[in-house]
Design a protein around this motif. Structure first.
Motif, short mmCIF file in Angstrom:
data_model
loop_
_atom_site.label_atom_id
_atom_site.label_comp_id
_atom_site.label_asym_id
_atom_site.label_seq_id
_atom_site.Cartn_x
_atom_site.Cartn_y
_atom_site.Cartn_z
N THR A 99 34.74 37.43 37.79
CA THR A 99 34.20 36.28 38.53
C THR A 99 33.52 36.76 39.80
N THR A 140 38.47 41.67 30.22
CA THR A 140 38.44 41.49 31.67
C THR A 140 37.70 40.21 32.02
N THR A 191 31.88 32.99 36.26
CA THR A 191 32.80 33.80 35.46
C THR A 191 32.16 34.25 34.15
N LYS A 228 36.48 38.81 41.69
CA LYS A 228 37.83 38.93 41.14
C LYS A 228 37.74 39.45 39.72
N LEU A 229 38.48 40.50 39.43
CA LEU A 229 38.55 41.08 38.09
C LEU A 229 39.99 41.00 37.61
N THR A 230 40.20 40.38 36.45
CA THR A 230 41.53 40.24 35.88
C THR A 230 41.51 40.76 34.45
N THR A 231 42.28 41.83 34.19
CA THR A 231 42.35 42.41 32.85
C THR A 231 43.67 42.00 32.19
N LEU A 232 43.56 41.54 30.95
CA LEU A 232 44.74 41.07 30.23
C LEU A 232 44.50 41.18 28.73
N TRP A 273 41.36 30.79 35.77
CA TRP A 273 40.58 31.84 36.42
C TRP A 273 39.08 31.57 36.41
#
Length: 490
Positions: free
Chosen positions: A187, A184, A215, A196-200, A210
């Motif tokens: 930021t 994840t 971050t 902002k949370l981005t899981t990939l 990002w």
């Protein structure tokens, strides 16, 4: 002592993360310095009329962060020595990922007072909904090492401020985690409107734009047991389980004595893989050798004598002690100088032993005979008991061969053959050829050529009694001719 530095934390984001105590310190201060203006709360501070000087221009001067932090600390110390109190404000908490604060605390002559602040970790734990008591690591994205990662814990990697750092972080993580492991990108956690949370998947970590100064990357624990197979601690647990009452009957019954031959066998199989240039087999065979080490260490641990960690500790101690040209101040620019230093250190380590210890006392008599002869001769040569010229060694080989030819009884032939082999080992030292490896290569060569003969017999659908020695000699020579085109089979 001429002055004082008061260090305060600005919190993880906007004014909601700023403590009242820190605000009071900032409002009363005559001189306020910020490590950086690039923080969500700074515009709010300006609106409240708090004057400050930032060190952002120092970042533009240097290529390395360590140098940046050193200069900031030096400037603050100089300002403090002029007298009065200097307030130094940093993002988050002063004691979390703040190298400049550590430089200040290590300095002498100026008092440093540290006030708290809400750390970005507080917001991160809340946003990610994780409890660090389950096991937690905080690591620096600019100084990440695979050896420090524990995939069984929550891992948070800070200072991942651009794609270049993210790429380095990804490659390091992929040494430990599966490529598909979820990560994840977090930021500005806890900052309304900016979080902002981005899981990939891990392999996509550096694929997007990002990243900012706020971050971090969160890596959850591994749940698939197979993903832990690269961990040394997993190997320790596996071997302990095999030796446990619920483990394997064969492994449980083994002793140091019963395992001896397996270590030798596995070492030879590794050497064969090296000769064949088979890197996959080399990895497998090194694993088999490591298995023998682990079994011996586990047996010793059960007996209360030592364990694998003492083995590692002793090895590390020896390597550091015997490489002062790497880990100390000694100088050694050539392999010969390294070897001379090594022998001097070993000699010093033996001080305090018997007044005249046996020269051969360090040779393991359990070695295979060829290696035993080689090691004995090397030890004796170090104290001057050796031939001076190679011609003398050739003469000795011829002498032993003649004596073998004159031997009459079985006992005499056995003795003279042993002397001849011993003389040949001496010759190998002068030729700078390892006799064990040379003999292994000859055995492998014999096996290749004899299998060629076997293939010819099979292809002609014949039985061994029907094959003449002359035919076998001819096929042997065919095998030799074919090998000339393959230098690895010399």
């Amino acid at each position: 002592m001429n002055g004082k530095i008061v260090v305060v934390g600005l919190g993880f984001g906007d004014e909601n993360g700023l403590t009242l105590g820190t605000l009071a310190v900032l409002e009363r201060a005559d001189r306020v310095f910020l490590r950086t203006e690039r923080h969500p709360i700074v515009s709010w501070l300006r609106e409240r009329g708090i004057q400050y000087v930032s060190f952002d221009e120092v970042y533009e001067k240097h290529a390395r962060f360590e140098t940046v932090y050193e200069e900031i600390a030096e400037r603050l110390l100089a300002y403090a020595e002029e007298g009065g109190t200097v307030v130094y404000a940093v993002p988050g908490h002063p004691m979390v990922a703040e190298r400049t604060v550590q430089f200040l605390l290590d300095a002498e002559g100026v008092a440093v007072e540290v006030h708290g602040g809400t750390s970005f970790l507080d917001a991160m734990f809340a946003s990610l909904k994780l409890d660090p008591i389950e096991g937690f690591q905080l690591l620096d994205g600019n100084d990440l090492s695979a050896s420090r990662l524990d995939p069984r814990t929550h891992v948070l990697i800070g200072q991942v401020y651009d794609r270049l750092v993210a790429s380095d972080v990804k490659l390091t993580l992929m040494d430990v985690y599966p490529d598909e492991h979820p990560v994840t990108i977090a930021t500005a956690c806890g900052v309304p409107g900016l979080e902002k949370l981005t899981t990939l998947p891990l392999y996509e970590l550096d694929h997007g734009e990002w990243f900012t100064d706020l971050t971090s990357v969160y890596v959850p624990p591994v749940t698939d047991e197979r993903a832990l197979y690269r961990q040394f601690s997993t190997l320790v647990d596996v071997i302990a389980t095999l030796r446990s009452p619920e483990g394997c009957p064969w492994d449980r019954k083994q002793t140091h004595e019963s395992l001896r031959r397996y270590l030798i066998e596995e070492a030879y199989e590794f050497l064969e893989a090296v000769h064949d240039g088979d890197e996959e087999a080399m990895a497998d065979e090194l694993g088999d050798i490591l298995l023998q080490v682990m079994l011996h260490a586990q047996i010793a641990s059960e007996e209360g004598t030592f364990d694998i960690f003492e083995v590692i500790s002793r090895l590390n101690d020896k390597m550091v002690r015997r490489h002062p040209h790497v880990f100390g101040e000694a100088q050694a620019d050539t392999a010969e100088e390294v070897k001379a230093n090594w022998e001097q250190i070993k000699a010093k380590e033996r001080e305090g032993e018997a007044e005249l210890p046996s020269v051969l006392g360090q040779v393991n008599e359990a070695l295979p005979a060829l290696l035993l002869a080689y090691q004995q001769q090397k030890k004796a040569a170090k104290v001057g008991f050796d031939w001076e010229q190679m011609d003398e060694v050739f003469d000795k080989v011829r002498e032993e061969l003649d004596e073998l030819g004159r031997a009459e009884t079985a006992a005499e032939r056995e003795e003279e053959l042993g002397d001849l082999l011993f003389a040949l080992v001496n010759l190998s030292r002068f030729l700078k050829v390892d006799p064990e490896l040379a003999l292994i290569k000859s055995c492998q060569k014999f096996a290749r050529r004899f299998r060629y003969i076997e293939e010819r017999v099979r292809s002609q659908k014949r039985a061994w009694p029907d094959v003449t020695l002359a035919e076998m000699d001819a096929w042997w020579n065919e095998a030799k001719r074919e090998e000339k085109g393959n230098p690895r089979n010399e």
